[in-house]
Design an enzyme around this catalytic site. Structure first.
Site, short mmCIF file in Angstrom:
data_model
loop_
_atom_site.label_atom_id
_atom_site.label_comp_id
_atom_site.label_asym_id
_atom_site.label_seq_id
_atom_site.Cartn_x
_atom_site.Cartn_y
_atom_site.Cartn_z
N LEU A 150 -28.41 10.58 -8.53
CA LEU A 150 -28.50 10.32 -9.97
C LEU A 150 -29.79 10.80 -10.59
CD1 LEU A 150 -27.36 8.85 -12.53
CD2 LEU A 150 -28.60 6.82 -11.75
N TYR A 151 -30.90 10.80 -9.84
CA TYR A 151 -32.20 11.07 -10.42
C TYR A 151 -32.25 12.50 -10.98
CZ TYR A 151 -33.58 6.87 -7.83
OH TYR A 151 -33.67 5.59 -7.32
N SER A 152 -32.41 12.58 -12.29
CA SER A 152 -32.38 13.86 -12.99
C SER A 152 -31.13 14.65 -12.61
CB SER A 152 -33.65 14.67 -12.72
OG SER A 152 -34.78 14.01 -13.21
#
Length: 349
Positions: free
Chosen positions: A60-62
């Site tokens: 999910l991160y960036s």
């Protein structure tokens, strides 16, 4: 660096983990305070040079950019088998797609391969479920995770942020079916948020599960005076979510933060070192996940390993704490909204 075993596994990790949520293309939209690659790489290299071998990220991160940046940096600065990489699965990666997120077998098998491509490796050391998926039978999720381990794409499994009874149920099902077991729990724990001491941390200690702490400095609140609580870039931009996490007794928070400052002054160290050293007193905590945006923040985390608080200092830090609302197990946005609406002053957030 003094390495430790991760729970009951034979895996050696540094007692500090670098949280790569901080690193990612800002134009990917999540989070908007993430650092671009040219600013991220020197920090990752500095962590490796300091002896840190534990790196945490998520698909999910960036939206995958964090994995890409971390993977390229680790390839350039470290030998793959010398570092420990964790990544996560659960949240929607393809908005609008009927199978673009969640913890179904289809989603897990798709997302582990996508994460490996972005990281540029053929395995991750710990594959974690970011939150539970209430729309998928837990048995389906656990069996799929077991198959990921048996296929060699992950060495160990981890979980994050759920109710203790849910984690106990998952561990029971894994044992009952002979599936690969969760080795880690990543949860929210710091001097301003100690609700995990009631059930989750004792459960993990009893089951030999290592914990990795997210937000160990309470979005920076423990690293600066109370009056500057929202002056850090992360704290200032997290908005309502950060307010919900720390919507508590302001008098208690102030007293705790003031005591952190007093202990730091007595030792001649930073507030961050005190807050991190306090976490290390709990033997079930394997590593805080530090989202370092500066070299100094990495150095503070490493220096905290040499700071030993006395029992009296710990008592002073802990004494002002008051019970808080626990958001550990909230994974459903609808449930989060109901909780938000129940808090005084947040009806219009």
């Amino acid at each position: 660096m003094r390495y430790i075993k991760l729970g009951r596994t034979g895996l050696d990790v540094s007692p500090v983990a670098i949280g790569a949520m901080t690193y990612g293309r800002p134009d990917r939209g999540h989070p908007d305070w993430s650092l671009p690659e040219e600013a991220s790489r020197p920090l990752i290299k500095h962590a490796i040079d300091a002896g840190i071998n534990f790196f945490d990220t998520a698909n999910l991160y960036s939206y995958g950019s964090s994995e890409e940046i971390l993977g390229r940096a680790l390839k350039d600065y470290a030998h793959r088998d010398d570092v420990v990489i964790t990544t996560k699965v659960r949240h929607t990666m393809r908005p609008g797609s009927p199978n673009g997120g969640g913890l179904s077998r289809k989603a897990i098998m798709s997302e582990i391969d996508a994460s490996l491509r972005r990281l540029g490796t053929d395995y991750v050391d710990v594959y974690m479920i970011h939150r539970l998926d209430s729309e998928t039978p837990i048995e389906e999720t656990l069996e799929a995770l077991h198959d990921v381990v048996k296929s060699g794409r992950a060495r160990y499994l981890g979980a994050s942020s759920m109710h203790a009874w849910e984690f106990a149920k998952a561990l029971h099902l894994q044992e009952r079916h002979g599936w690969a077991r969760f080795a880690t729990m990543q949860d929210h724990y710091n001097l301003l948020a100690r609700e995990e001491e009631r059930e989750m941390l004792p459960l993990c200690a009893d089951e030999g599960v290592a914990t990795m702490v997210w937000s160990p400095l309470a979005r920076g609140r423990l690293a600066r005076p109370f009056e500057q609580a929202n002056t850090g870039e992360r704290a200032a931009t997290d908005g309502a979510y950060a307010d919900l996490l720390y919507h508590a007794d302001a008098g208690s928070d102030r007293a705790i933060i003031d005591e952190v400052g007093a202990v730091a002054d007595a030792h001649g160290v930073t507030r961050a070192q005190v807050a991190l050293a306090w976490l290390r007193r709990n033997p079930v905590v394997a590593a805080p996940v530090v989202g370092a945006r500066t070299v100094q923040q990495i150095d503070d985390a490493v220096a905290s390993l040499d700071l030993h608080l006395t029992d009296e200092e710990a008592r002073r830090l802990e004494a002002p704490y008051t019970p808080r609302r626990d958001f550990q197990g909230v994974s459903d946005p609808r449930e989060f909204e109901r909780i938000k609406q129940s808090l005084p002053g947040y009806a219009n957030v």
